[in-house]
Write an enzyme that holds these catalytic residues in place. Structure first.
Site, PDB file in Angstrom:
ATOM      1  N   TYR A   1      55.821  58.107  39.985  1.00  0.00           N
ATOM      2  CA  TYR A   1      55.802  56.702  39.536  1.00  0.00           C
ATOM      3  C   TYR A   1      54.706  56.508  38.489  1.00  0.00           C
ATOM      4  CZ  TYR A   1      54.567  51.763  39.551  1.00  0.00           C
ATOM      5  OH  TYR A   1      54.233  50.494  39.156  1.00  0.00           O
TER       6      TYR A   1
ATOM      7  N   ASP B   1      68.281  41.759  33.834  1.00  0.00           N
ATOM      8  CA  ASP B   1      67.955  42.397  35.109  1.00  0.00           C
ATOM      9  C   ASP B   1      69.265  42.912  35.712  1.00  0.00           C
ATOM     10  OD1 ASP B   1      65.364  41.699  37.370  1.00  0.00           O
ATOM     11  OD2 ASP B   1      67.190  42.766  37.972  1.00  0.00           O
TER      12      ASP B   1
ATOM     13  N   TYR C   1      59.627  40.088  41.339  1.00  0.00           N
ATOM     14  CA  TYR C   1      58.458  39.283  41.760  1.00  0.00           C
ATOM     15  C   TYR C   1      57.601  38.861  40.559  1.00  0.00           C
ATOM     16  CZ  TYR C   1      53.759  38.792  43.961  1.00  0.00           C
ATOM     17  OH  TYR C   1      52.518  38.383  44.352  1.00  0.00           O
TER      18      TYR C   1
HETATM   19  N1  UFG Z   1      49.122  49.661  53.898  1.00  0.00           N
HETATM   20  C1  UFG Z   1      49.078  49.669  55.274  1.00  0.00           C
HETATM   21  N2  UFG Z   1      50.168  49.232  55.948  1.00  0.00           N
HETATM   22  C2  UFG Z   1      51.297  48.774  55.335  1.00  0.00           C
HETATM   23  C3  UFG Z   1      51.330  48.773  53.924  1.00  0.00           C
HETATM   24  C4  UFG Z   1      50.220  49.225  53.232  1.00  0.00           C
HETATM   25  O1  UFG Z   1      48.080  50.078  55.872  1.00  0.00           O
HETATM   26  O2  UFG Z   1      52.254  48.393  56.016  1.00  0.00           O
HETATM   27  C5  UFG Z   1      47.935  50.100  53.163  1.00  0.00           C
HETATM   28  C6  UFG Z   1      48.231  51.220  52.188  1.00  0.00           C
HETATM   29  O3  UFG Z   1      48.155  52.457  52.828  1.00  0.00           O
HETATM   30  C7  UFG Z   1      47.135  50.997  51.143  1.00  0.00           C
HETATM   31  C8  UFG Z   1      46.934  49.478  51.147  1.00  0.00           C
HETATM   32  O4  UFG Z   1      47.483  49.023  52.370  1.00  0.00           O
HETATM   33  O5  UFG Z   1      45.956  51.593  51.566  1.00  0.00           O
HETATM   34  C9  UFG Z   1      47.643  48.794  50.017  1.00  0.00           C
HETATM   35  O6  UFG Z   1      48.988  49.262  49.989  1.00  0.00           O
HETATM   36  P1  UFG Z   1      50.141  48.577  49.124  1.00  0.00           P
HETATM   37  O7  UFG Z   1      51.378  49.355  49.365  1.00  0.00           O
HETATM   38  O8  UFG Z   1      50.154  47.113  49.361  1.00  0.00           O
HETATM   39  O9  UFG Z   1      49.644  48.785  47.643  1.00  0.00           O
HETATM   40  P2  UFG Z   1      49.219  50.137  46.892  1.00  0.00           P
HETATM   41  O10 UFG Z   1      47.750  50.035  46.688  1.00  0.00           O
HETATM   42  O11 UFG Z   1      49.733  51.363  47.501  1.00  0.00           O
HETATM   43  O12 UFG Z   1      50.090  49.984  45.585  1.00  0.00           O
HETATM   44  C10 UFG Z   1      49.661  49.312  44.464  1.00  0.00           C
HETATM   45  C11 UFG Z   1      50.848  48.849  43.677  1.00  0.00           C
HETATM   46  C12 UFG Z   1      51.631  50.045  43.206  1.00  0.00           C
HETATM   47  C13 UFG Z   1      50.734  50.942  42.444  1.00  0.00           C
HETATM   48  C14 UFG Z   1      49.557  51.334  43.295  1.00  0.00           C
HETATM   49  C15 UFG Z   1      48.564  52.169  42.558  1.00  0.00           C
HETATM   50  O13 UFG Z   1      51.643  48.013  44.479  1.00  0.00           O
HETATM   51  O14 UFG Z   1      52.690  49.619  42.386  1.00  0.00           O
HETATM   52  O15 UFG Z   1      48.872  50.171  43.720  1.00  0.00           O
HETATM   53  O16 UFG Z   1      48.103  53.169  43.409  1.00  0.00           O
HETATM   54  F1  UFG Z   1      51.370  52.074  42.089  1.00  0.00           F
END
Ligand code: UFG
Length: 317
Positions: A137, A31, A11
């Site tokens: 990670y 890649d 991405y």
């Molecule tokens: N969430 C939901 N439902 C979903 C997916 C996510 O409620 O189906 C919530 C998660 O619990 C979180 C928020 O949406 O609270 C954001 O989640 P993401 O998975 O979109 O992103 P993250 O914040 O977990 O992850 C990002 C980056 C990672 C990095 C992380 C740092 O994508 O690579 O921040 O904590 F490691």
């Protein structure tokens, strides 16, 4: 410049490769397609299907710098399979750095992450704040940051680490599409596309205004442009670290609401338990990269990010 982009079929890597080509650079994408897509390699880039542990042969052709995106990047998977993360993210990067030294390539821009900080003590997070990653990670990415500092001091490497917060949006049809999708915005858009019935909201009892987690979203194009600035800022013997976010946060419920407005779909939600390892609030201070490299956001509105991601779903690359 002649540039090697590892993970350029993913991405963020594909968007950065596209922007580099637009600026007239010569780009080779390396890649292994374990999570990337061959059709995401932008036209005009050369493509080598290989792992970062096999980069030596390509690098010996002569490159000015490496932009290193290739990595395992699922927090949950990293908790279940830590060895995979240590070997790919740290072991793979050490092999890449070794190959760079052998080939005399002395500049690297590295994809680091907000996950290096773990549960923050305060927001917005500064680069000088403690790094206490809560999962393998984040720990593996932090270990690479530590190695880069050492290699800069020892061997004169010029390195810049960019610590991404939450990346969103699309550029030129290049969008987020993981086989196993864990990220919020693509999952919400899958509901609007009719590919899922509803989206799960993980946790509604966080200490935030509406009880759901707050995240800092940055447009992938603005993120990509930070890499161009970082490339120019790579200086021999220096390792710089910069956060990349917008400085403001949106809750999960707010993100779903923006997706409803953009798509016109009601997007049903279900409430689910907290996802292990999720900090309540992650918001970056990007003041350092603005001040030192002149980075600005051209696409700071969450609505624009969602609209671009939605348009790219309808018209993929
Ligand atoms: N969430 C939901 N439902 C979903 C997916 C996510 O409620 O189906 C919530 C998660 O619990 C979180 C928020 O949406 O609270 C954001 O989640 P993401 O998975 O979109 O992103 P993250 O914040 O977990 O992850 C990002 C980056 C990672 C990095 C992380 C740092 O994508 O690579 O921040 O904590 F490691």
């Amino acid at each position: 410049m002649r540039l090697l982009v590892t993970g350029g079929a993913g991405y963020i890597g594909s968007v950065v490769a596209a922007r580099l080509l637009e600026r007239g650079h010569e780009v080779t994408v390396l890649d292994d397609l374990s999570t990337g897509h061959a059709d995401a390699v932008p036209p005009g880039a050369s493509f080598v299907q290989a792992s970062i542990t096999e980069a030596a042969g390509v690098l010996s052709e002569g490159f000015d710098a490496v932009l290193h995106f290739a990595a395992k990047s699922l927090v949950g998977e990293s908790v279940e399979r830590p060895g995979l993360y240590w070997s790919h993210n740290l072991g793979g990067t050490l092999a890449l750095l070794d190959a760079m030294r052998q080939a005399g390539v002395d500049r690297i821009v590295f994809s680091s992450t907000a996950a290096t900080y773990g549960e923050p003590e305060r927001t917005p997070i500064l680069e000088t704040d403690p790094t206490r990653p809560g999962n393998p990670y984040g720990a593996s990415k932090l270990a690479v940051d530590t190695a880069l500092t050492a290699f800069a001091g020892l061997y004169g490497l010029g390195a810049v680490s960019l610590r991404y917060f939450n990346v969103a949006g699309a550029y030129g049809g290049f969008r987020e599409r993981h086989t196993v999708e864990t990220h919020l915005i693509p999952n919400v858009l899958k509901v609007a596309l009719g590919e899922r019935e509803s989206v799960s909201v993980f946790g509604t009892d966080y200490p935030t205004p509406d009880g759901t987690c707050v995240r800092d979203y940055v447009h992938v194009t603005d993120l990509a442009d930070a890499h161009l600035l970082a490339l120019d800022a790579c200086a021999p013997g220096e390792h710089r670290i910069y956060n990349l976010g917008s400085g403001s946060g949106f809750s999960v419920k707010e993100v779903v609401e923006v997706c409803r407005e953009v798509t016109g779909h009601p997007i049903p939600v279900t409430t689910a338990p907290r996802r292990p390892g999720d900090p309540a609030v992650l918001v970056a201070s990007s003041e350092k990269i603005q001040r030192e490299l002149g980075w600005t956001q051209a696409h700071g509105s969450l609505r624009d990010m969602v609209a671009d991601a939605w348009a790219a779903c309808a018209k993929p690359a």
